[in-house]
Design a protein around this motif. Structure first.
Motif: not given
Length: 71
Positions: A29, A41, A43
């Protein structure tokens, strides 16, 4: 605007295997943990021990895991 998603990965593993896999998920990620600013992103990761789940949820997840074990 991006949508919120929840991805659930159930697995049967030792604590050490679980830790190693979580580290791999995090690396996938956010491959550069030393980047400046926010992640591209956003997360979060949440790990729940199976024993804390209801018996029905444990059975449901184990049934899904069996699907990956059948040829």
């Amino acid at each position: 605007m991006p949508e919120l998603w929840k991805v659930v990965i159930a697995l049967e593993a030792t604590a050490e295997q679980k830790d190693a896999l979580v580290d791999r998920f995090v690396d996938a990620i956010c491959p550069d943990p030393n980047h400046e600013g926010w992640c591209d992103t956003p997360w979060a990761v949440d790990v729940t021990e199976g024993a804390s789940l209801s018996p029905d949820e444990q059975e449901r997840l184990r049934d899904k895991i069996k699907d990956t074990m059948e040829g």
